[in-house]
Scaffold this active site. Structure first.
Site, PDB file in Angstrom:
ATOM      1  N   LYS A 176       0.947  -1.244  -0.055  1.00 64.54           N
ATOM      2  CA  LYS A 176      -0.296  -0.442   0.077  1.00 64.54           C
ATOM      3  C   LYS A 176       0.858   1.738   0.079  1.00 64.54           C
ATOM      4  O   LYS A 176       0.393   2.593  -0.580  1.00 64.54           O
ATOM      5  CB  LYS A 176      -1.086   0.381   1.055  1.00 64.54           C
ATOM      6  CG  LYS A 176      -2.322  -1.146   1.312  1.00 64.54           C
ATOM      7  CD  LYS A 176      -2.435  -0.941   2.418  1.00 64.54           C
ATOM      8  CE  LYS A 176      -4.200  -2.089   1.582  1.00 64.54           C
ATOM      9  NZ  LYS A 176      -5.604  -2.108   2.767  1.00 64.54           N
ATOM     10  N   LYS A 193      -7.602 -10.599 -10.084  1.00 63.78           N
ATOM     11  CA  LYS A 193      -8.781 -10.551  -9.335  1.00 63.78           C
ATOM     12  C   LYS A 193      -9.335  -8.733  -9.398  1.00 63.78           C
ATOM     13  O   LYS A 193      -9.228  -7.996  -9.588  1.00 63.78           O
ATOM     14  CB  LYS A 193      -8.499 -10.937  -7.658  1.00 63.78           C
ATOM     15  CG  LYS A 193      -7.315 -12.036  -7.326  1.00 63.78           C
ATOM     16  CD  LYS A 193      -8.259 -12.199  -5.650  1.00 63.78           C
ATOM     17  CE  LYS A 193      -8.695 -11.771  -4.593  1.00 63.78           C
ATOM     18  NZ  LYS A 193      -8.623 -11.320  -3.439  1.00 63.78           N
ATOM     19  N   LYS A 252     -11.623  -2.595  -7.337  1.00 61.67           N
ATOM     20  CA  LYS A 252     -11.745  -1.639  -7.526  1.00 61.67           C
ATOM     21  C   LYS A 252     -11.365  -0.526  -7.596  1.00 61.67           C
ATOM     22  O   LYS A 252     -10.929   0.482  -8.437  1.00 61.67           O
ATOM     23  CB  LYS A 252     -12.726  -1.162  -6.629  1.00 61.67           C
ATOM     24  CG  LYS A 252     -13.746  -1.120  -6.302  1.00 61.67           C
ATOM     25  CD  LYS A 252     -15.026  -1.111  -5.225  1.00 61.67           C
ATOM     26  CE  LYS A 252     -14.650  -0.934  -3.546  1.00 61.67           C
ATOM     27  NZ  LYS A 252     -14.954  -2.174  -3.079  1.00 61.67           N
TER      28      LYS A 252
END
Length: 344
Positions: A119, A206, A209
Protein backbone atom coordinates in the site's frame (compact mmCIF):
# COMPACT_ATOMS: atom_id res chain seq x y z
CA UNK A 1 -31.67 -9.18 19.32
CA UNK A 2 -28.49 -11.25 19.31
CA UNK A 3 -28.74 -14.75 20.73
CA UNK A 4 -28.00 -14.81 24.43
CA UNK A 5 -24.78 -16.42 25.60
CA UNK A 6 -26.47 -19.15 27.56
CA UNK A 7 -28.19 -20.36 24.37
CA UNK A 8 -24.98 -20.36 22.37
CA UNK A 9 -22.70 -22.65 24.35
CA UNK A 10 -22.30 -25.02 21.42
CA UNK A 11 -21.90 -22.34 18.75
CA UNK A 12 -18.43 -21.12 17.88
CA UNK A 13 -17.88 -17.43 17.21
CA UNK A 14 -16.89 -16.08 13.80
CA UNK A 15 -15.55 -12.58 13.22
CA UNK A 16 -14.95 -10.89 9.89
CA UNK A 17 -14.64 -7.27 8.85
CA UNK A 18 -14.74 -5.19 5.69
CA UNK A 19 -13.61 -1.67 4.86
CA UNK A 20 -16.12 0.88 3.52
CA UNK A 21 -14.29 1.66 0.29
CA UNK A 22 -17.18 2.10 -2.17
CA UNK A 23 -19.21 -0.22 -4.35
CA UNK A 24 -19.72 -3.90 -3.57
CA UNK A 25 -18.68 -5.88 -6.63
CA UNK A 26 -19.34 -9.51 -7.52
CA UNK A 27 -15.80 -10.42 -6.45
CA UNK A 28 -16.62 -9.15 -2.93
CA UNK A 29 -19.97 -10.89 -2.90
CA UNK A 30 -19.01 -14.34 -4.21
CA UNK A 31 -15.55 -14.26 -2.58
CA UNK A 32 -16.66 -13.24 0.94
CA UNK A 33 -20.14 -11.83 1.61
CA UNK A 34 -22.11 -14.85 0.33
CA UNK A 35 -20.02 -16.97 2.67
CA UNK A 36 -20.75 -14.58 5.57
CA UNK A 37 -24.48 -14.97 4.92
CA UNK A 38 -24.21 -18.78 4.98
CA UNK A 39 -22.07 -18.83 8.14
CA UNK A 40 -24.85 -17.12 10.12
CA UNK A 41 -26.78 -20.42 10.11
CA UNK A 42 -24.02 -22.32 11.90
CA UNK A 43 -22.05 -19.84 14.00
CA UNK A 44 -22.45 -16.82 16.27
CA UNK A 45 -21.29 -14.22 13.74
CA UNK A 46 -20.00 -10.71 14.31
CA UNK A 47 -19.38 -8.64 11.18
CA UNK A 48 -17.77 -5.23 11.28
CA UNK A 49 -17.59 -2.29 8.92
CA UNK A 50 -14.16 -1.02 9.90
CA UNK A 51 -14.12 2.69 9.14
CA UNK A 52 -10.98 3.35 11.22
CA UNK A 53 -9.06 1.20 8.72
CA UNK A 54 -10.37 3.28 5.82
CA UNK A 55 -8.48 6.28 7.26
CA UNK A 56 -5.04 4.75 6.65
CA UNK A 57 -4.98 5.94 3.02
CA UNK A 58 -5.87 9.44 1.74
CA UNK A 59 -9.66 9.85 2.00
CA UNK A 60 -12.56 12.31 2.05
CA UNK A 61 -14.42 12.51 5.43
CA UNK A 62 -17.89 13.00 3.93
CA UNK A 63 -17.34 10.16 1.48
CA UNK A 64 -16.15 7.88 4.30
CA UNK A 65 -19.39 8.37 6.24
CA UNK A 66 -21.53 7.91 3.13
CA UNK A 67 -19.56 4.79 2.11
CA UNK A 68 -19.99 3.33 5.58
CA UNK A 69 -23.78 3.56 5.45
CA UNK A 70 -23.86 2.47 1.80
CA UNK A 71 -21.93 -0.68 2.70
CA UNK A 72 -24.27 -1.35 5.63
CA UNK A 73 -27.29 -1.12 3.28
CA UNK A 74 -25.56 -3.40 0.76
CA UNK A 75 -24.69 -6.00 3.40
CA UNK A 76 -28.26 -6.06 4.67
CA UNK A 77 -29.59 -6.37 1.10
CA UNK A 78 -27.38 -9.40 0.44
CA UNK A 79 -28.58 -11.21 3.57
CA UNK A 80 -26.48 -10.18 6.57
CA UNK A 81 -28.65 -9.96 9.70
CA UNK A 82 -28.67 -6.47 11.28
CA UNK A 83 -28.07 -7.86 14.79
CA UNK A 84 -24.73 -9.28 13.58
CA UNK A 85 -23.41 -5.95 12.26
CA UNK A 86 -21.37 -3.23 13.97
CA UNK A 87 -19.58 -0.08 12.91
CA UNK A 88 -16.06 0.04 14.29
CA UNK A 89 -16.00 3.73 15.22
CA UNK A 90 -19.08 3.19 17.43
CA UNK A 91 -17.02 0.80 19.58
CA UNK A 92 -14.01 2.80 20.85
CA UNK A 93 -12.70 -0.21 22.78
CA UNK A 94 -11.23 -1.46 19.48
CA UNK A 95 -8.78 1.41 19.27
CA UNK A 96 -8.02 1.30 23.00
CA UNK A 97 -7.16 -2.40 22.82
CA UNK A 98 -5.18 -1.64 19.66
CA UNK A 99 -2.95 0.72 21.67
CA UNK A 100 -2.43 -1.86 24.40
CA UNK A 101 -1.50 -4.43 21.75
CA UNK A 102 1.04 -1.97 20.31
CA UNK A 103 2.90 -2.41 23.58
CA UNK A 104 2.90 -6.21 23.19
CA UNK A 105 4.03 -6.25 19.55
CA UNK A 106 7.75 -6.26 18.66
CA UNK A 107 8.65 -3.65 16.05
CA UNK A 108 10.41 -6.25 13.92
CA UNK A 109 7.25 -8.34 13.76
CA UNK A 110 5.20 -5.34 12.60
CA UNK A 111 7.71 -4.48 9.85
CA UNK A 112 7.22 -7.90 8.26
CA UNK A 113 3.60 -7.17 7.28
CA UNK A 114 3.69 -7.23 3.46
CA UNK A 115 0.54 -5.18 2.90
CA UNK A 116 2.23 -2.09 4.37
CA UNK A 117 4.86 -2.32 1.63
CA UNK A 118 2.23 -2.90 -1.06
CA UNK A 119 0.00 0.00 0.00
CA UNK A 120 2.96 2.33 0.53
CA UNK A 121 3.91 1.63 -3.08
CA UNK A 122 0.33 2.42 -4.18
CA UNK A 123 0.60 5.78 -2.40
CA UNK A 124 3.89 6.59 -4.12
CA UNK A 125 2.56 5.61 -7.53
CA UNK A 126 -0.47 7.81 -6.87
CA UNK A 127 1.75 10.79 -6.06
CA UNK A 128 1.07 10.63 -2.32
CA UNK A 129 4.50 9.46 -1.15
CA UNK A 130 4.52 12.17 1.54
CA UNK A 131 1.32 10.67 2.97
CA UNK A 132 2.35 7.27 4.21
CA UNK A 133 0.75 7.37 7.64
CA UNK A 134 1.75 5.64 10.85
CA UNK A 135 -1.80 4.27 10.78
CA UNK A 136 -1.01 2.41 7.55
CA UNK A 137 1.96 0.79 9.26
CA UNK A 138 0.05 0.07 12.46
CA UNK A 139 -3.32 -1.13 11.17
CA UNK A 140 -2.53 -4.88 11.44
CA UNK A 141 -2.31 -4.39 15.23
CA UNK A 142 -5.72 -2.68 15.24
CA UNK A 143 -6.94 -5.56 13.09
CA UNK A 144 -5.71 -7.97 15.77
CA UNK A 145 -7.73 -5.99 18.31
CA UNK A 146 -10.80 -6.23 16.04
CA UNK A 147 -10.51 -10.02 16.11
CA UNK A 148 -9.36 -10.72 19.65
CA UNK A 149 -11.71 -8.31 21.43
CA UNK A 150 -14.61 -10.69 20.61
CA UNK A 151 -12.55 -13.83 21.33
CA UNK A 152 -13.42 -15.14 17.88
CA UNK A 153 -12.85 -18.85 17.37
CA UNK A 154 -12.73 -18.56 13.58
CA UNK A 155 -11.89 -15.88 11.06
CA UNK A 156 -12.79 -16.51 7.41
CA UNK A 157 -9.86 -15.06 5.46
CA UNK A 158 -8.34 -15.18 2.01
CA UNK A 159 -4.76 -16.19 1.37
CA UNK A 160 -3.68 -12.52 1.31
CA UNK A 161 -4.87 -12.07 4.91
CA UNK A 162 -3.28 -15.18 6.43
CA UNK A 163 -0.27 -13.19 7.60
CA UNK A 164 -2.46 -10.77 9.55
CA UNK A 165 -4.33 -13.58 11.29
CA UNK A 166 -1.00 -15.12 12.23
CA UNK A 167 -0.02 -11.75 13.74
CA UNK A 168 -3.24 -11.79 15.81
CA UNK A 169 -2.36 -15.25 17.12
CA UNK A 170 1.19 -14.12 17.89
CA UNK A 171 -0.03 -11.05 19.82
CA UNK A 172 -2.54 -13.21 21.75
CA UNK A 173 0.22 -15.66 22.71
CA UNK A 174 2.57 -12.85 23.81
CA UNK A 175 -0.17 -11.21 25.84
CA UNK A 176 -1.17 -14.48 27.52
CA UNK A 177 2.47 -15.26 28.32
CA UNK A 178 3.25 -11.82 29.75
CA UNK A 179 0.18 -11.63 31.99
CA UNK A 180 0.53 -15.28 33.02
CA UNK A 181 -2.95 -16.32 32.00
CA UNK A 182 -4.46 -18.04 28.93
CA UNK A 183 -6.91 -15.21 28.45
CA UNK A 184 -7.19 -14.74 24.68
CA UNK A 185 -8.45 -17.47 22.38
CA UNK A 186 -6.05 -18.13 19.49
CA UNK A 187 -8.32 -17.64 16.45
CA UNK A 188 -8.22 -20.23 13.70
CA UNK A 189 -8.53 -19.71 9.97
CA UNK A 190 -11.90 -20.75 8.58
CA UNK A 191 -11.42 -21.96 5.04
CA UNK A 192 -14.50 -22.49 2.94
CA UNK A 193 -14.85 -23.15 -0.76
CA UNK A 194 -15.35 -19.74 -2.35
CA UNK A 195 -14.97 -18.82 -6.02
CA UNK A 196 -12.11 -16.59 -7.13
CA UNK A 197 -13.72 -14.02 -9.40
CA UNK A 198 -11.40 -12.33 -11.86
CA UNK A 199 -11.51 -8.99 -13.66
CA UNK A 200 -13.64 -9.02 -16.82
CA UNK A 201 -11.06 -6.74 -18.46
CA UNK A 202 -8.00 -8.72 -17.35
CA UNK A 203 -8.91 -12.27 -16.26
CA UNK A 204 -5.37 -12.89 -14.97
CA UNK A 205 -6.09 -10.50 -12.07
CA UNK A 206 -8.69 -10.56 -9.29
CA UNK A 207 -11.77 -8.37 -9.67
CA UNK A 208 -10.84 -5.14 -7.90
CA UNK A 209 -11.99 -1.53 -7.58
CA UNK A 210 -8.43 -0.25 -7.28
CA UNK A 211 -7.65 -1.22 -10.89
CA UNK A 212 -10.44 0.97 -12.31
CA UNK A 213 -14.11 0.74 -13.31
CA UNK A 214 -13.70 -1.76 -16.13
CA UNK A 215 -12.09 -4.24 -13.74
CA UNK A 216 -15.12 -4.80 -11.49
CA UNK A 217 -18.87 -5.35 -11.86
CA UNK A 218 -20.98 -3.56 -9.27
CA UNK A 219 -23.55 -5.89 -7.67
CA UNK A 220 -26.08 -3.03 -7.63
CA UNK A 221 -25.38 -1.69 -11.12
CA UNK A 222 -28.10 -1.15 -13.73
CA UNK A 223 -28.94 -4.24 -15.80
CA UNK A 224 -27.64 -2.64 -19.01
CA UNK A 225 -24.29 -1.89 -17.35
CA UNK A 226 -23.86 -5.48 -16.11
CA UNK A 227 -24.71 -6.93 -19.53
CA UNK A 228 -22.38 -4.50 -21.31
CA UNK A 229 -19.44 -5.45 -19.09
CA UNK A 230 -20.03 -9.16 -19.64
CA UNK A 231 -20.40 -8.69 -23.41
CA UNK A 232 -17.07 -6.86 -23.51
CA UNK A 233 -15.33 -9.32 -21.14
CA UNK A 234 -12.00 -10.64 -22.41
CA UNK A 235 -12.22 -14.27 -23.54
CA UNK A 236 -9.00 -15.28 -25.30
CA UNK A 237 -5.91 -13.24 -24.50
CA UNK A 238 -2.55 -14.49 -25.70
CA UNK A 239 -1.43 -18.09 -25.91
CA UNK A 240 -3.19 -20.69 -23.79
CA UNK A 241 -1.34 -24.00 -23.22
CA UNK A 242 -2.93 -26.93 -25.04
CA UNK A 243 -5.55 -28.70 -22.95
CA UNK A 244 -6.09 -25.68 -20.69
CA UNK A 245 -9.05 -23.33 -20.70
CA UNK A 246 -8.21 -19.65 -21.24
CA UNK A 247 -8.47 -17.44 -18.11
CA UNK A 248 -11.29 -15.34 -19.60
CA UNK A 249 -13.47 -18.33 -20.51
CA UNK A 250 -12.69 -19.99 -17.16
CA UNK A 251 -13.80 -16.83 -15.35
CA UNK A 252 -17.14 -16.77 -17.18
CA UNK A 253 -17.77 -20.42 -16.30
CA UNK A 254 -16.79 -19.67 -12.70
CA UNK A 255 -19.39 -16.91 -12.56
CA UNK A 256 -22.07 -19.31 -13.79
CA UNK A 257 -21.13 -21.75 -11.02
CA UNK A 258 -21.10 -18.97 -8.43
CA UNK A 259 -24.64 -18.01 -9.49
CA UNK A 260 -25.68 -21.67 -9.03
CA UNK A 261 -26.57 -21.99 -12.73
CA UNK A 262 -25.19 -25.51 -13.04
CA UNK A 263 -27.50 -26.66 -15.85
CA UNK A 264 -26.35 -23.81 -18.07
CA UNK A 265 -22.77 -24.33 -16.92
CA UNK A 266 -22.75 -28.03 -17.78
CA UNK A 267 -24.49 -27.60 -21.15
CA UNK A 268 -22.13 -24.83 -22.23
CA UNK A 269 -19.11 -26.76 -20.95
CA UNK A 270 -20.13 -29.71 -23.14
CA UNK A 271 -20.23 -27.29 -26.09
CA UNK A 272 -16.77 -26.02 -25.13
CA UNK A 273 -15.29 -29.52 -24.89
CA UNK A 274 -16.81 -30.50 -28.25
CA UNK A 275 -15.54 -27.31 -29.86
CA UNK A 276 -19.02 -25.95 -30.52
CA UNK A 277 -19.15 -23.21 -27.90
CA UNK A 278 -20.24 -19.77 -29.10
CA UNK A 279 -18.86 -17.09 -26.82
CA UNK A 280 -22.00 -15.01 -27.36
CA UNK A 281 -24.10 -17.82 -25.80
CA UNK A 282 -21.78 -18.12 -22.80
CA UNK A 283 -21.80 -14.36 -22.23
CA UNK A 284 -25.59 -14.24 -22.58
CA UNK A 285 -25.96 -16.95 -19.90
CA UNK A 286 -23.54 -15.20 -17.54
CA UNK A 287 -25.23 -11.84 -18.08
CA UNK A 288 -28.64 -13.39 -17.35
CA UNK A 289 -27.33 -15.05 -14.18
CA UNK A 290 -25.68 -11.91 -12.76
CA UNK A 291 -28.70 -9.74 -13.59
CA UNK A 292 -30.95 -12.23 -11.78
CA UNK A 293 -28.79 -12.13 -8.63
CA UNK A 294 -28.52 -8.35 -8.80
CA UNK A 295 -32.29 -7.86 -9.22
CA UNK A 296 -33.07 -9.64 -5.94
CA UNK A 297 -30.55 -7.52 -4.04
CA UNK A 298 -31.65 -4.26 -5.64
CA UNK A 299 -35.24 -4.92 -4.66
CA UNK A 300 -34.23 -5.57 -1.05
CA UNK A 301 -31.98 -2.52 -1.00
CA UNK A 302 -34.75 -0.23 -2.27
CA UNK A 303 -36.88 -1.32 0.69
CA UNK A 304 -33.97 -0.82 3.11
CA UNK A 305 -33.17 2.68 1.78
CA UNK A 306 -36.83 3.66 2.04
CA UNK A 307 -36.53 2.94 5.79
CA UNK A 308 -33.07 4.48 6.10
CA UNK A 309 -33.69 6.22 9.43
CA UNK A 310 -34.97 3.05 11.10
CA UNK A 311 -32.12 0.96 9.66
CA UNK A 312 -29.49 3.40 10.96
CA UNK A 313 -31.09 3.23 14.40
CA UNK A 314 -30.99 -0.60 14.26
CA UNK A 315 -27.30 -0.69 13.35
CA UNK A 316 -26.41 1.79 16.09
CA UNK A 317 -28.39 -0.41 18.51
CA UNK A 318 -26.68 -3.60 17.32
CA UNK A 319 -23.28 -1.87 17.63
CA UNK A 320 -24.18 -0.91 21.22
CA UNK A 321 -25.21 -4.50 21.99
CA UNK A 322 -22.05 -5.98 20.43
CA UNK A 323 -20.00 -3.32 22.27
CA UNK A 324 -20.92 -4.92 25.61
CA UNK A 325 -18.66 -7.86 24.81
CA UNK A 326 -15.84 -5.50 23.78
CA UNK A 327 -16.24 -3.56 27.02
CA UNK A 328 -15.98 -6.73 29.11
CA UNK A 329 -12.84 -7.82 27.25
CA UNK A 330 -11.21 -4.43 27.72
CA UNK A 331 -12.10 -4.40 31.43
CA UNK A 332 -10.41 -7.81 31.83
CA UNK A 333 -7.37 -6.67 29.84
CA UNK A 334 -6.98 -3.55 31.99
CA UNK A 335 -7.16 -5.64 35.16
CA UNK A 336 -4.54 -8.05 33.77
CA UNK A 337 -2.17 -5.28 32.63
CA UNK A 338 -2.35 -3.04 35.70
CA UNK A 339 -4.38 -0.27 34.05
CA UNK A 340 -7.24 1.57 35.72
CA UNK A 341 -10.90 0.71 35.16
CA UNK A 342 -13.66 3.25 35.69
CA UNK A 343 -16.00 1.86 38.33
CA UNK A 344 -18.88 3.76 39.84
Amino acid sequence: QRLKKENMENRKQVLSCIQPTGHMHFGNYFGAIKNWVDLQEKYDCVYGVVDYHAMTMPYDPKKLRNNTWELIFNLLATGIQPENLFIQSLIPEHSELGWIFNCFTPYGLATRMTQFKDKSLQNKEGGADNYISVGLFDYPILQAADILIYKADYVPVGKDQEQHLELSRNIAQRFNHQVGKEYFVLPETLYTEVPKVMSPADPTKKMSKSAGEKHYINVFAEEARIRKQIKSAVTDAGETPEGEISPGIANLFELLKACAKMDAHDTLMEDYVSGNLKYVDLKQAVGDALVEVSAVFKERKAEIVSNKKEIKYKIKASSAEIRKQAQQTLKDVKDLTGLMNVRF
